[in-house]
Scaffold this motif. Sequence first.
Motif, PDB file in Angstrom:
ATOM      1  N   LEU A  12      41.444  34.503  44.840  1.00  0.00           N
ATOM      2  CA  LEU A  12      41.194  35.842  45.366  1.00  0.00           C
ATOM      3  C   LEU A  12      42.067  36.135  46.585  1.00  0.00           C
ATOM      4  O   LEU A  12      42.674  37.212  46.686  1.00  0.00           O
ATOM      5  N   GLY A  13      42.164  35.177  47.497  1.00  0.00           N
ATOM      6  CA  GLY A  13      42.984  35.390  48.683  1.00  0.00           C
ATOM      7  C   GLY A  13      44.459  35.546  48.361  1.00  0.00           C
ATOM      8  O   GLY A  13      45.149  36.400  48.929  1.00  0.00           O
ATOM      9  N   SER A  14      44.963  34.741  47.441  1.00  0.00           N
ATOM     10  CA  SER A  14      46.376  34.834  47.069  1.00  0.00           C
ATOM     11  C   SER A  14      46.677  36.141  46.350  1.00  0.00           C
ATOM     12  O   SER A  14      47.713  36.776  46.606  1.00  0.00           O
ATOM     13  N   LEU A  15      45.806  36.533  45.437  1.00  0.00           N
ATOM     14  CA  LEU A  15      46.030  37.793  44.729  1.00  0.00           C
ATOM     15  C   LEU A  15      45.923  38.995  45.661  1.00  0.00           C
ATOM     16  O   LEU A  15      46.684  39.968  45.530  1.00  0.00           O
ATOM     17  N   LEU A  16      45.018  38.926  46.606  1.00  0.00           N
ATOM     18  CA  LEU A  16      44.868  40.011  47.575  1.00  0.00           C
ATOM     19  C   LEU A  16      46.101  40.105  48.480  1.00  0.00           C
ATOM     20  O   LEU A  16      46.620  41.207  48.726  1.00  0.00           O
ATOM     21  N   ALA A  17      46.585  38.975  48.964  1.00  0.00           N
ATOM     22  CA  ALA A  17      47.785  38.974  49.802  1.00  0.00           C
ATOM     23  C   ALA A  17      49.007  39.445  49.017  1.00  0.00           C
ATOM     24  O   ALA A  17      49.834  40.207  49.532  1.00  0.00           O
TER      25      ALA A  17
END
Length: 67
Positions: A12-17
Amino acid sequence: MKLSLKHYVIILGSLLAAYFHLVLFPDIGFTLNGLGYLGLLGAYFYRFPSFSSDTNWSGGDWSATPC
């Protein structure tokens, strides 16, 4: 591969960034950074065959080799 909560947070964090860098800031530097986030996410979850647990990293038994 069974995913734990830690894995879901990383995804989730990587896709959001990556989304922020690719869509919200359409500059070449931010675009390359967003692609880097996606590449690192793929490398994190890809199972490289040479790094599996059954790979022999010792390079063989050199103790029996005569000098």
